[in-house]
Motif scaffolding. Structure first.
Motif, PDB file in Angstrom:
ATOM      1  N   VAL A   1      31.006  51.723  39.598  1.00 16.32           N
ATOM      2  CA  VAL A   1      32.046  51.979  40.587  1.00 16.32           C
ATOM      3  C   VAL A   1      32.323  53.469  40.622  1.00 16.32           C
ATOM      4  O   VAL A   1      32.503  54.114  39.575  1.00 16.32           O
ATOM      5  CB  VAL A   1      33.343  51.209  40.253  1.00 16.32           C
ATOM      6  CG1 VAL A   1      34.480  51.658  41.166  1.00 16.32           C
ATOM      7  CG2 VAL A   1      33.128  49.714  40.395  1.00 16.32           C
TER       8      VAL A   1
ATOM      9  N   LEU B   1      28.514  49.442  48.521  1.00 14.79           N
ATOM     10  CA  LEU B   1      29.511  48.895  49.442  1.00 14.79           C
ATOM     11  C   LEU B   1      30.792  49.702  49.336  1.00 14.79           C
ATOM     12  O   LEU B   1      31.206  50.076  48.238  1.00 14.79           O
ATOM     13  CB  LEU B   1      29.776  47.422  49.117  1.00 14.79           C
ATOM     14  CG  LEU B   1      28.503  46.584  49.091  1.00 14.79           C
ATOM     15  CD1 LEU B   1      28.286  46.032  47.709  1.00 14.79           C
ATOM     16  CD2 LEU B   1      28.513  45.498  50.134  1.00 14.79           C
TER      17      LEU B   1
ATOM     18  N   LEU C   1      34.587  50.813  49.019  1.00 14.54           N
ATOM     19  CA  LEU C   1      35.894  50.349  48.568  1.00 14.54           C
ATOM     20  C   LEU C   1      36.904  50.964  49.520  1.00 14.54           C
ATOM     21  O   LEU C   1      36.992  52.191  49.620  1.00 14.54           O
ATOM     22  CB  LEU C   1      36.160  50.783  47.126  1.00 14.54           C
ATOM     23  CG  LEU C   1      35.180  50.288  46.068  1.00 14.54           C
ATOM     24  CD1 LEU C   1      35.501  50.889  44.706  1.00 14.54           C
ATOM     25  CD2 LEU C   1      35.161  48.770  45.997  1.00 14.54           C
TER      26      LEU C   1
ATOM     27  N   ALA D   1      33.290  53.426  46.042  1.00 14.03           N
ATOM     28  CA  ALA D   1      32.123  52.607  46.374  1.00 14.03           C
ATOM     29  C   ALA D   1      31.735  51.751  45.175  1.00 14.03           C
ATOM     30  O   ALA D   1      31.879  52.167  44.017  1.00 14.03           O
ATOM     31  CB  ALA D   1      30.947  53.485  46.798  1.00 14.03           C
ATOM     32  N   LEU D   2      31.251  50.547  45.483  1.00 13.09           N
ATOM     33  CA  LEU D   2      30.665  49.651  44.482  1.00 13.09           C
ATOM     34  C   LEU D   2      29.154  49.764  44.614  1.00 13.09           C
ATOM     35  O   LEU D   2      28.604  49.504  45.692  1.00 13.09           O
ATOM     36  CB  LEU D   2      31.131  48.217  44.718  1.00 13.09           C
ATOM     37  CG  LEU D   2      30.469  47.128  43.878  1.00 13.09           C
ATOM     38  CD1 LEU D   2      30.763  47.329  42.388  1.00 13.09           C
ATOM     39  CD2 LEU D   2      30.920  45.736  44.326  1.00 13.09           C
TER      40      LEU D   2
ATOM     41  N   GLN E   1      30.513  42.520  49.724  1.00 13.80           N
ATOM     42  CA  GLN E   1      31.554  43.285  50.415  1.00 13.80           C
ATOM     43  C   GLN E   1      32.912  42.619  50.228  1.00 13.80           C
ATOM     44  O   GLN E   1      33.943  43.289  50.094  1.00 13.80           O
ATOM     45  CB  GLN E   1      31.235  43.419  51.902  1.00 13.80           C
ATOM     46  CG  GLN E   1      32.226  44.310  52.658  1.00 13.80           C
ATOM     47  CD  GLN E   1      32.267  45.723  52.109  1.00 13.80           C
ATOM     48  OE1 GLN E   1      31.293  46.453  52.191  1.00 13.80           O
ATOM     49  NE2 GLN E   1      33.415  46.126  51.545  1.00 13.80           N
TER      50      GLN E   1
ATOM     51  N   ALA F   1      33.964  43.678  46.911  1.00 15.45           N
ATOM     52  CA  ALA F   1      34.381  45.080  46.943  1.00 15.45           C
ATOM     53  C   ALA F   1      35.772  45.227  47.560  1.00 15.45           C
ATOM     54  O   ALA F   1      36.589  46.024  47.083  1.00 15.45           O
ATOM     55  CB  ALA F   1      33.367  45.911  47.729  1.00 15.45           C
ATOM     56  N   ASP F   2      36.057  44.453  48.603  1.00 16.03           N
ATOM     57  CA  ASP F   2      37.385  44.505  49.214  1.00 16.03           C
ATOM     58  C   ASP F   2      38.454  44.039  48.232  1.00 16.03           C
ATOM     59  O   ASP F   2      39.549  44.600  48.176  1.00 16.03           O
ATOM     60  CB  ASP F   2      37.420  43.637  50.474  1.00 16.03           C
ATOM     61  CG  ASP F   2      36.569  44.215  51.601  1.00 16.03           C
ATOM     62  OD1 ASP F   2      36.256  45.425  51.539  1.00 16.03           O
ATOM     63  OD2 ASP F   2      36.213  43.462  52.519  1.00 16.03           O
TER      64      ASP F   2
ATOM     65  N   SER G   1      39.093  46.694  45.764  1.00 16.71           N
ATOM     66  CA  SER G   1      39.929  47.739  46.370  1.00 16.71           C
ATOM     67  C   SER G   1      41.398  47.376  46.291  1.00 16.71           C
ATOM     68  O   SER G   1      42.250  48.220  45.981  1.00 16.71           O
ATOM     69  CB  SER G   1      39.521  47.947  47.839  1.00 16.71           C
ATOM     70  OG  SER G   1      38.166  48.328  47.944  1.00 16.71           O
TER      71      SER G   1
END
Length: 429
Positions: free
Chosen positions: A115, A189, A191, A200-201, A220, A223-224, A227
């Protein structure tokens, strides 16, 4: 077969059960529709990531993965994912470490996960969590990539869209890392919180073409959720910092208020004594020790014990209380009683101080109202000034007072009207 039938699915499920019973959780089976079953998870979800995600990323991962295993394959939830400690969400580094390790351990194609978070001051994506020995080395050297640089991370942090390098051997956007020489595919992906990109991931695989469109949707969603967890952690840290600052200000204000009380009243009115102890207004050696150490100070002499207990209010030392008790009566309960009494004393003294402060504020307000009422009844500026000077002098017990009005913009050391004192609006007493 080109089109899997029920017999094929049954055979697949039986093979998966065999793998589970043997404790082999790494084997997986590929079907033509990209539906992959492992002993732990379904890597290629045919369902879309739900719009509303659970509040806990671990819950989301568990639900998403468990939903893809056929009901006839009875896999305990604990085998899909270990519960994430809820307390870790309050520590950002621990949270991110849990996330990347979870992804690497549960998704067979991913051999490295990390990350990056954006540092707005340097315009860089800074590595904050990374798996394995390579990750530890990268974290140790402070690895980062510039936002917008020719790299997967540089691209995803500037565009806000997923970036995939299916074959790193011929994809110019992939930047080779000497600590990760086996990477053959990479997916990053964003963040993001709303439209704001926070990092970003990054996922990497040792196999080319390891990531599909379904993977982008699935990861994704993860990742969301990461976040959201990062934002919650940041808000918690911000709230904690504000709380610490408020407590510091309270301690500072308390110290200043009691210093003012001591200066106004003098030492004789803020101390008291009874019995054969040091005279009021002076500090004994034990009291000084208790104040400095913020703990009970004791001294034994013959058959008596003298103890001093600090008086603390909002972690601020207000003073100390000293007792002498017979040794035969001195027990742990005596110490505890002394501590509780000093705490009650601090609260009582603070309540009295606050009451006096409020009373003074009321008195000032009444005085201002009285003077204002006498000024409102006249329109003569000279009379207003004379009245104000007289009333303020009486209220403040001042032997002399003067009020003088000057035009705006005129230097304070220059008399009005260009040096003449004529027609100056002033009042004195």
């Amino acid at each position: 077969p080109a089109e899997p039938d029920a017999t094929y699915y049954n055979a697949l499920e039986a093979a998966a059960m065999t793998q589970l019973e043997n404790g082999d959780l790494d084997a997986y089976f590929v079907i033509s529709d990209n539906y992959t079953l492992t002993g732990q998870i379904d890597l290629y979800a045919r369902k879309n990531v739900p719009e509303v995600l659970s509040e806990n990323i671990e819950d989301f991962l568990r639900d998403q993965l468990a939903a893809q295993i056929p009901e006839s394959v009875n896999v305990p939830v604990e085998m899909i994912a270990d519960p994430m400690d809820e307390a870790t969400i309050r520590d950002l580094d621990t949270l991110l470490e849990e996330v990347v390790n979870l992804i690497r351990n549960r998704f067979a194609p991913v051999y490295h996960a990390q990350v990056f978070l954006i540092d707005a001051q340097t315009n860089r994506a800074v590595l904050r969590a990374s798996t394995g020995q390579a990750g530890r080395l990268l974290l140790h050297r402070g690895h980062y990539l510039d936002i917008g640089s020719q790299s997967v991370i540089g691209s995803v942090t500037v565009t806000g869209h997923a970036v995939v390098a299916l074959d790193t051997s011929n994809n110019p956007i992939h930047r080779r890392n000497e600590f990760l020489p086996d990477t053959r595919a990479e997916m990053a992906l964003p963040l993001r919180i709303g439209k704001r990109i926070i990092g970003a991931l990054d996922l990497q695989s040792t196999h080319p073409n390891a990531f599909s469109e379904q993977d982008i949707e699935l990861f994704q969603g993860m990742a969301d959720q990461v976040s959201v967890a990062i934002e919650k952690t940041a808000l918690f840290d911000e709230s904690l910092a504000r709380l610490v600052e408020i407590e510091r200000l309270n301690r500072s204000l308390t110290e200043a208020a009691w210093r003012e009380v001591g200066e106004r009243r003098g030492p004789s009115s803020t101390s008291a004594s009874a019995g054969q102890v040091a005279p009021a207004g002076s500090w004994s050696a034990l009291q000084r020790e208790a104040i400095q150490t913020r703990q009970i100070a004791e001294h034994q002499e013959a058959d008596r014990i003298t103890l001093a207990v600090p008086v603390l209010l909002r972690e601020q030392v207000m003073g100390a209380v000293e007792w002498q008790v017979p040794q035969a009566n001195y027990t742990p309960s005596t110490r505890q009683t002394a501590l509780e009494l000093s705490d009650r004393l601090a609260l009582a003294a603070e309540n009295i101080r606050l009451f006096e402060q409020s009373l003074q504020a009321v008195q000032r307000e009444q005085l201002v109202n009285q003077i204002s009422s006498k000024l409102i009844g006249t329109t003569d500026i000279d009379l207003i000034l004379q009245t104000a000077v007289r009333e303020l002098g009486l209220a403040l017990r001042a032997s002399q007072m003067m009020i003088q009005l000057k035009p705006l913009g005129q230097p304070s050391d220059q008399p009005p009207n260009g040096g003449s004192d004529e027609n100056t609006n002033e009042g004195s007493a």
